[in-house]
Design a protein around this motif. Sequence first.
Motif, PDB file in Angstrom:
ATOM      1  N   ASP A  53      65.720  -2.930  51.345  1.00 29.45           N
ATOM      2  CA  ASP A  53      66.890  -2.096  51.581  1.00 29.45           C
ATOM      3  C   ASP A  53      68.059  -2.367  50.631  1.00 29.45           C
ATOM      4  OD1 ASP A  53      67.273  -4.576  52.675  1.00 29.45           O
ATOM      5  OD2 ASP A  53      67.763  -3.857  54.681  1.00 29.45           O
ATOM      6  N   ASP A  54      67.939  -3.365  49.769  1.00 35.51           N
ATOM      7  CA  ASP A  54      68.978  -3.667  48.780  1.00 35.51           C
ATOM      8  C   ASP A  54      70.371  -3.796  49.392  1.00 35.51           C
ATOM      9  OD1 ASP A  54      67.182  -3.737  46.665  1.00 35.51           O
ATOM     10  OD2 ASP A  54      67.407  -1.612  46.250  1.00 35.51           O
ATOM     11  N   VAL A  55      70.477  -4.483  50.496  1.00 32.26           N
ATOM     12  CA  VAL A  55      71.769  -4.704  51.143  1.00 32.26           C
ATOM     13  C   VAL A  55      72.434  -5.908  50.491  1.00 32.26           C
ATOM     14  CG1 VAL A  55      72.898  -5.321  53.317  1.00 32.26           C
ATOM     15  CG2 VAL A  55      70.982  -3.724  53.315  1.00 32.26           C
ATOM     16  N   TRP A  56      73.711  -5.760  50.169  1.00 33.12           N
ATOM     17  CA  TRP A  56      74.454  -6.859  49.551  1.00 33.12           C
ATOM     18  C   TRP A  56      75.837  -6.951  50.164  1.00 33.12           C
ATOM     19  CZ3 TRP A  56      78.837  -5.156  47.069  1.00 33.12           C
ATOM     20  CH2 TRP A  56      78.871  -3.819  46.704  1.00 33.12           C
ATOM     21  N   GLN A  57      76.447  -8.122  50.007  1.00 33.01           N
ATOM     22  CA  GLN A  57      77.800  -8.345  50.493  1.00 33.01           C
ATOM     23  C   GLN A  57      78.618  -9.004  49.399  1.00 33.01           C
ATOM     24  OE1 GLN A  57      76.420 -10.466  54.237  1.00 33.01           O
ATOM     25  NE2 GLN A  57      78.352  -9.566  54.884  1.00 33.01           N
ATOM     26  N   MET A  58      79.842  -8.537  49.250  1.00 36.30           N
ATOM     27  CA  MET A  58      80.802  -9.174  48.358  1.00 36.30           C
ATOM     28  C   MET A  58      81.731  -9.974  49.260  1.00 36.30           C
ATOM     29  SD  MET A  58      81.662  -9.350  45.137  1.00 36.30           S
ATOM     30  CE  MET A  58      81.070  -7.839  44.418  1.00 36.30           C
ATOM     31  N   ILE A  59      81.851 -11.271  48.992  1.00 36.19           N
ATOM     32  CA  ILE A  59      82.633 -12.152  49.848  1.00 36.19           C
ATOM     33  C   ILE A  59      83.728 -12.811  49.027  1.00 36.19           C
ATOM     34  CG2 ILE A  59      82.541 -14.161  51.369  1.00 36.19           C
ATOM     35  CD1 ILE A  59      79.476 -13.565  51.585  1.00 36.19           C
ATOM     36  N   ASP A  60      84.944 -12.745  49.528  1.00 36.26           N
ATOM     37  CA  ASP A  60      86.067 -13.444  48.917  1.00 36.26           C
ATOM     38  C   ASP A  60      85.911 -14.922  49.239  1.00 36.26           C
ATOM     39  OD1 ASP A  60      88.599 -14.623  48.382  1.00 36.26           O
ATOM     40  OD2 ASP A  60      89.554 -12.682  48.638  1.00 36.26           O
ATOM     41  N   VAL A  61      85.889 -15.770  48.231  1.00 34.13           N
ATOM     42  CA  VAL A  61      85.679 -17.210  48.423  1.00 34.13           C
ATOM     43  C   VAL A  61      86.724 -17.798  49.367  1.00 34.13           C
ATOM     44  CG1 VAL A  61      85.694 -19.448  47.244  1.00 34.13           C
ATOM     45  CG2 VAL A  61      84.448 -17.525  46.252  1.00 34.13           C
ATOM     46  N   ALA A  62      87.937 -17.263  49.372  1.00 34.20           N
ATOM     47  CA  ALA A  62      88.991 -17.776  50.254  1.00 34.20           C
ATOM     48  C   ALA A  62      88.639 -17.594  51.730  1.00 34.20           C
ATOM     49  CB  ALA A  62      90.318 -17.087  49.948  1.00 34.20           C
ATOM     50  N   LEU A  63      87.673 -16.727  52.042  1.00 35.45           N
ATOM     51  CA  LEU A  63      87.275 -16.485  53.426  1.00 35.45           C
ATOM     52  C   LEU A  63      86.111 -17.368  53.881  1.00 35.45           C
ATOM     53  CD1 LEU A  63      87.504 -12.601  53.496  1.00 35.45           C
ATOM     54  CD2 LEU A  63      89.235 -14.279  54.163  1.00 35.45           C
ATOM     55  N   ILE A  64      85.585 -18.185  52.977  1.00 31.12           N
ATOM     56  CA  ILE A  64      84.469 -19.077  53.301  1.00 31.12           C
ATOM     57  C   ILE A  64      85.039 -20.424  53.723  1.00 31.12           C
ATOM     58  CG2 ILE A  64      82.389 -20.213  52.447  1.00 31.12           C
ATOM     59  CD1 ILE A  64      82.225 -17.902  50.359  1.00 31.12           C
ATOM     60  N   VAL A  65      84.761 -20.814  54.964  1.00 33.90           N
ATOM     61  CA  VAL A  65      85.332 -22.062  55.476  1.00 33.90           C
ATOM     62  C   VAL A  65      84.383 -23.244  55.358  1.00 33.90           C
ATOM     63  CG1 VAL A  65      86.984 -20.957  57.002  1.00 33.90           C
ATOM     64  CG2 VAL A  65      84.714 -21.489  57.856  1.00 33.90           C
ATOM     65  N   SER A  66      83.064 -22.974  55.365  1.00 32.84           N
ATOM     66  CA  SER A  66      82.116 -24.083  55.238  1.00 32.84           C
ATOM     67  C   SER A  66      80.740 -23.536  54.904  1.00 32.84           C
ATOM     68  CB  SER A  66      82.046 -24.896  56.534  1.00 32.84           C
ATOM     69  OG  SER A  66      81.507 -24.119  57.578  1.00 32.84           O
ATOM     70  N   SER A  67      79.834 -24.455  54.609  1.00 33.71           N
ATOM     71  CA  SER A  67      78.438 -24.104  54.388  1.00 33.71           C
ATOM     72  C   SER A  67      77.584 -25.131  55.104  1.00 33.71           C
ATOM     73  CB  SER A  67      78.108 -24.093  52.892  1.00 33.71           C
ATOM     74  OG  SER A  67      78.171 -25.400  52.379  1.00 33.71           O
ATOM     75  N   GLY A  68      76.352 -24.753  55.351  1.00 25.31           N
ATOM     76  CA  GLY A  68      75.441 -25.684  55.999  1.00 25.31           C
ATOM     77  C   GLY A  68      74.018 -25.228  55.852  1.00 25.31           C
ATOM     78  N   PRO A  69      73.090 -26.090  56.231  1.00 31.01           N
ATOM     79  CA  PRO A  69      71.678 -25.726  56.149  1.00 31.01           C
ATOM     80  C   PRO A  69      71.348 -24.629  57.153  1.00 31.01           C
ATOM     81  CG  PRO A  69      71.939 -27.806  57.293  1.00 31.01           C
ATOM     82  CD  PRO A  69      73.296 -27.415  56.788  1.00 31.01           C
ATOM     83  N   ILE A  70      70.245 -23.945  56.911  1.00 34.44           N
ATOM     84  CA  ILE A  70      69.795 -22.896  57.812  1.00 34.44           C
ATOM     85  C   ILE A  70      68.741 -23.471  58.751  1.00 34.44           C
ATOM     86  CG2 ILE A  70      68.576 -20.684  57.961  1.00 34.44           C
ATOM     87  CD1 ILE A  70      69.791 -19.986  55.246  1.00 34.44           C
ATOM     88  N   ASP A  71      68.913 -23.234  60.057  1.00 39.85           N
ATOM     89  CA  ASP A  71      67.925 -23.620  61.065  1.00 39.85           C
ATOM     90  C   ASP A  71      67.513 -25.081  60.990  1.00 39.85           C
ATOM     91  OD1 ASP A  71      66.340 -20.417  60.722  1.00 39.85           O
ATOM     92  OD2 ASP A  71      67.912 -21.022  62.085  1.00 39.85           O
ATOM     93  N   GLY A  72      68.504 -25.953  60.951  1.00 35.25           N
ATOM     94  CA  GLY A  72      68.215 -27.369  61.011  1.00 35.25           C
ATOM     95  C   GLY A  72      67.615 -27.974  59.766  1.00 35.25           C
ATOM     96  N   GLN A  73      67.663 -27.252  58.639  1.00 31.53           N
ATOM     97  CA  GLN A  73      67.154 -27.828  57.403  1.00 31.53           C
ATOM     98  C   GLN A  73      68.034 -28.994  57.016  1.00 31.53           C
ATOM     99  OE1 GLN A  73      66.668 -24.931  54.348  1.00 31.53           O
ATOM    100  NE2 GLN A  73      65.449 -23.575  55.616  1.00 31.53           N
ATOM    101  N   PRO A  74      67.498 -29.977  56.315  1.00 30.29           N
ATOM    102  CA  PRO A  74      68.294 -31.144  55.955  1.00 30.29           C
ATOM    103  C   PRO A  74      69.464 -30.774  55.053  1.00 30.29           C
ATOM    104  CG  PRO A  74      66.121 -31.231  54.932  1.00 30.29           C
ATOM    105  CD  PRO A  74      66.139 -30.033  55.828  1.00 30.29           C
ATOM    106  N   GLY A  75      70.519 -31.532  55.156  1.00 30.98           N
ATOM    107  CA  GLY A  75      71.699 -31.305  54.330  1.00 30.98           C
ATOM    108  C   GLY A  75      72.939 -31.291  55.198  1.00 30.98           C
ATOM    109  N   ALA A  76      74.030 -31.747  54.637  1.00 27.03           N
ATOM    110  CA  ALA A  76      75.271 -31.834  55.400  1.00 27.03           C
ATOM    111  C   ALA A  76      76.106 -30.592  55.182  1.00 27.03           C
ATOM    112  CB  ALA A  76      76.057 -33.060  54.966  1.00 27.03           C
ATOM    113  N   SER A  77      76.878 -30.229  56.176  1.00 29.40           N
ATOM    114  CA  SER A  77      77.839 -29.130  56.029  1.00 29.40           C
ATOM    115  C   SER A  77      78.951 -29.554  55.112  1.00 29.40           C
ATOM    116  CB  SER A  77      78.418 -28.753  57.383  1.00 29.40           C
ATOM    117  OG  SER A  77      77.429 -28.170  58.179  1.00 29.40           O
ATOM    118  N   LYS A  78      79.489 -28.601  54.396  1.00 24.08           N
ATOM    119  CA  LYS A  78      80.635 -28.866  53.523  1.00 24.08           C
ATOM    120  C   LYS A  78      81.792 -28.000  53.980  1.00 24.08           C
ATOM    121  CE  LYS A  78      77.985 -30.189  49.507  1.00 24.08           C
ATOM    122  NZ  LYS A  78      77.828 -30.077  48.069  1.00 24.08           N
ATOM    123  N   ALA A  79      82.915 -28.614  54.187  1.00 26.38           N
ATOM    124  CA  ALA A  79      84.111 -27.875  54.629  1.00 26.38           C
ATOM    125  C   ALA A  79      84.994 -27.590  53.426  1.00 26.38           C
ATOM    126  CB  ALA A  79      84.867 -28.675  55.681  1.00 26.38           C
ATOM    127  N   ALA A  80      85.954 -26.693  53.640  1.00 25.20           N
ATOM    128  CA  ALA A  80      86.878 -26.297  52.573  1.00 25.20           C
ATOM    129  C   ALA A  80      87.733 -27.446  52.124  1.00 25.20           C
ATOM    130  CB  ALA A  80      87.758 -25.170  53.055  1.00 25.20           C
TER     131      ALA A  80
END
Length: 80
Positions: A53-80
């Motif tokens: 379906d070629d769906v995409w999103q444009m995201i302003d980096v200022a609106l991203i507060v953190s990142s983390g693994p998907i579904d319990g995958q290893p890796g730590a969350s990173k905050a702003a």
Amino acid sequence: MTGDQIRELIRATPFQPFRLHLVDQRAVDVLHPDFALVFPSRRQVLVVRPGNDDVWQMIDVALIVSSGPIDGQPGASKAA
């Protein structure tokens, strides 16, 4: 988070799928490094959802507060 931090997640070897958490409580998954692009200004990220379906999103980096693994995958969350 910063554009450089997101770029590091995309370029990680080996790549680990990750989720971007936004200020409005939405989450956007990056499942493959080819499905995300940090613009040269590092102010916006383009994320494509895999599929026909070629769906995409444009995201302003200022609106991203953190990142983390998907579904319990290893890796730590990173905050702003």
